[in-house]
Design an enzyme around this catalytic site. Sequence first.
Site, mmCIF file in Angstrom:
data_model
loop_
_atom_site.group_PDB
_atom_site.id
_atom_site.type_symbol
_atom_site.label_atom_id
_atom_site.label_comp_id
_atom_site.label_asym_id
_atom_site.label_seq_id
_atom_site.Cartn_x
_atom_site.Cartn_y
_atom_site.Cartn_z
ATOM 1 N N HIS A 192 0.888 -1.465 -0.044
ATOM 2 C CA HIS A 192 -0.212 0.155 0.047
ATOM 3 C C HIS A 192 0.784 1.292 -0.147
ATOM 4 O O HIS A 192 1.248 1.636 1.057
ATOM 5 C CB HIS A 192 -0.838 -0.026 1.160
ATOM 6 C CG HIS A 192 -1.995 0.831 1.367
ATOM 7 N ND1 HIS A 192 -3.371 0.477 2.060
ATOM 8 C CD2 HIS A 192 -1.864 2.215 0.996
ATOM 9 C CE1 HIS A 192 -3.822 1.946 1.788
ATOM 10 N NE2 HIS A 192 -3.311 2.755 1.403
ATOM 11 N N LEU A 197 2.205 6.442 -5.088
ATOM 12 C CA LEU A 197 3.275 7.091 -5.905
ATOM 13 C C LEU A 197 2.856 7.945 -6.598
ATOM 14 O O LEU A 197 3.600 8.746 -7.368
ATOM 15 C CB LEU A 197 3.705 5.884 -6.811
ATOM 16 C CG LEU A 197 4.453 4.688 -5.976
ATOM 17 C CD1 LEU A 197 4.960 3.724 -6.926
ATOM 18 C CD2 LEU A 197 5.030 5.032 -4.760
ATOM 19 N N ASN A 214 -5.680 5.628 -6.865
ATOM 20 C CA ASN A 214 -6.309 6.998 -6.740
ATOM 21 C C ASN A 214 -5.257 7.921 -7.333
ATOM 22 O O ASN A 214 -5.057 9.042 -7.114
ATOM 23 C CB ASN A 214 -6.895 7.489 -5.439
ATOM 24 C CG ASN A 214 -5.525 7.426 -4.495
ATOM 25 O OD1 ASN A 214 -4.330 6.835 -4.603
ATOM 26 N ND2 ASN A 214 -5.373 8.331 -3.447
ATOM 27 N N HIS A 254 -10.509 0.149 1.873
ATOM 28 C CA HIS A 254 -10.352 1.372 2.849
ATOM 29 C C HIS A 254 -11.703 1.422 3.496
ATOM 30 O O HIS A 254 -12.700 1.995 3.056
ATOM 31 C CB HIS A 254 -10.176 2.607 1.965
ATOM 32 C CG HIS A 254 -10.289 3.900 2.518
ATOM 33 N ND1 HIS A 254 -8.942 4.651 2.722
ATOM 34 C CD2 HIS A 254 -11.152 4.721 3.416
ATOM 35 C CE1 HIS A 254 -9.506 5.579 3.458
ATOM 36 N NE2 HIS A 254 -10.570 5.705 3.739
ATOM 37 N N HIS A 295 -5.030 -0.559 6.274
ATOM 38 C CA HIS A 295 -4.868 0.155 7.356
ATOM 39 C C HIS A 295 -5.680 0.255 8.706
ATOM 40 O O HIS A 295 -6.572 0.965 8.875
ATOM 41 C CB HIS A 295 -4.566 1.550 7.123
ATOM 42 C CG HIS A 295 -5.636 2.364 6.145
ATOM 43 N ND1 HIS A 295 -7.057 2.362 6.150
ATOM 44 C CD2 HIS A 295 -5.375 2.987 4.850
ATOM 45 C CE1 HIS A 295 -7.616 2.648 5.252
ATOM 46 N NE2 HIS A 295 -6.535 3.190 4.380
ATOM 47 N N ASN A 322 -5.578 9.511 7.463
ATOM 48 C CA ASN A 322 -6.951 8.727 7.205
ATOM 49 C C ASN A 322 -6.428 7.270 7.037
ATOM 50 O O ASN A 322 -5.821 6.867 6.153
ATOM 51 C CB ASN A 322 -7.536 9.210 6.095
ATOM 52 C CG ASN A 322 -8.752 8.514 5.488
ATOM 53 O OD1 ASN A 322 -9.035 7.515 6.162
ATOM 54 N ND2 ASN A 322 -9.565 8.880 4.636
ATOM 55 N N ASP A 367 1.308 2.918 3.634
ATOM 56 C CA ASP A 367 0.318 3.851 3.149
ATOM 57 C C ASP A 367 0.980 5.124 2.982
ATOM 58 O O ASP A 367 0.573 6.364 3.328
ATOM 59 C CB ASP A 367 -0.855 3.909 4.315
ATOM 60 C CG ASP A 367 -1.881 4.757 3.432
ATOM 61 O OD1 ASP A 367 -2.106 5.440 2.493
ATOM 62 O OD2 ASP A 367 -2.876 5.089 4.441
ATOM 63 N N HIS A 412 2.569 14.358 0.015
ATOM 64 C CA HIS A 412 1.987 15.691 -0.299
ATOM 65 C C HIS A 412 2.956 16.787 -0.413
ATOM 66 O O HIS A 412 3.647 16.938 0.580
ATOM 67 C CB HIS A 412 0.903 16.001 0.811
ATOM 68 C CG HIS A 412 -0.551 15.226 0.735
ATOM 69 N ND1 HIS A 412 -1.321 15.175 -0.214
ATOM 70 C CD2 HIS A 412 -0.747 14.199 1.566
ATOM 71 C CE1 HIS A 412 -2.053 14.238 -0.024
ATOM 72 N NE2 HIS A 412 -1.911 13.510 1.145
HETATM 73 ZN ZN LIG Z 1 -6.901 4.143 2.649
HETATM 74 ZN ZN LIG Z 2 -3.678 4.762 1.226
#
Ligand SMILES: [Zn+2]
Ligand SMILES: [Zn+2]
Length: 457
Positions: free
Chosen positions: A61, A64, A95, A182, A235, A281, A308, A312
């Site tokens: 997880h 990138l 995503n 998720h 997660h 999150n 995860d 950013h």
């Molecule tokens: Zn997530």
């Molecule tokens: Zn994630």
Amino acid sequence: MTGERQAWLIRGAQPLGGEATDLLLVDGLIAAVGPGLTAPPGAQVLDATGLVALPGLVDLHAHLREPGREDAETVQTGSEAAALGGFTAVHAMANTDPVADTAGVVEQIWRLGRQAGLCDVRPVGAVTAGLGGSRLAELGAMADSAARVRVFSDDGRCVSDAVLMRRALEYVKAFDGVIAQHAQEPRLTEGAQVNEGEISGLLGLTGWPAVAEEAIIARDCLLAAHVGSALHVCHVSTAGSVEIIRWAKSKGWRVTAEVTPHHLLLTDELAASYDPVYKVNPPLRTQTDVDALRAGLADGTIDCVATDHAPHPTEDKETEWQAAAFGMTGLETALRVVHAAMVQTGLLDWAGVADRMSARPAAIGRLDGGGSLDGGGSLDGGGSLDAGGAPLHGRPLEPGSPANLVLYDPAVTAAVDPAGHASRSRNSPFAGMMLPGQVVATFLRGTPTVLDGKLAR
Ligand SMILES: [Zn+2]
Ligand SMILES: [Zn+2]
């Protein structure tokens, strides 16, 4: 990616923290393991005295960010961060922009990973078209593509529609895929900013209740059992989630789970600083949750650690709490955090770390050649670099396994300095924290990607 393959003799490493021995790597494979090995002509020799040898780490997880948010990370910089963290395979979440919901996009990400050549980038396919949550994406086409996708997730969003979740679980059975959820009930988390509890009250921020995670996990375990398919829980962050997964596993259902390094070490009290570097999150939870997550990882209820990694750019993080993006970087610190949270506390030994950070995530990502999750067969004959078109990972450090390994110095302690990270982003919650250990070298199929703690190429 493979290039010219030279031989390496690694002297005096401690596989899984055990007795010091030598490892000989030839043609991408581990050729021999034992004390006093002789270097063949032309072999390079690496003195690994005092270093723990682990199989190359596998991350189920990571974000990138390419295509679409190359200002935050690229497949190249994410691969560099992964190699420096000891990873030889990384799953890249879907995503992106465009979303990785077609064979074309997952193949593009897979090719970028091969070009970077620092770890095997395994694209995760979206469950629903455009992460829209209303109709299934082209799961079969992604599975059949050159990227050989086996893990599907709308991560960042929850597949909250029970009918769609059921259909997705049914669909991936045809090619032994897994749906990574998720778990976030959307209505219960509208506007949520921090864990619901004392801290959310103190800060006057909207709380994120544990039940919003636990309700979805319970539902999905029941759905996976109902259709006989494989669910992976992303997660896990609450003590109640650990209990539900323990119950589902006791029934023999095909449920696996991951925990992040940050949820193993940090609590919601850090959010009292109002520093958005701690905004993530699912949110950081309480010490009771941290203790339950550690116990769950130690007893195998939680199968693996996954980073995860969520880079950013500064402008998206260094702003007021409510406006800041959710997420933390993690690839370059994961092993050190697990060392602090699990090994120094006596909860896992290095064999346990290898299991939770290499063997089990490889099995969940269908990279281990099959069988190891179900206790079934292992590879016959060995000497293979891939299985069914996907690269092999998570194999034991023994002759015949691909030479994917990390050499780790457990004796050093140093402050984390994100300014020195290869990731394009700097949002590490561990900045300035004293953490044990250092990745000294990483090998991908016998070729060093990291040497002396630096990128080798
Ligand atoms: Zn997530
Ligand atoms: Zn994630």
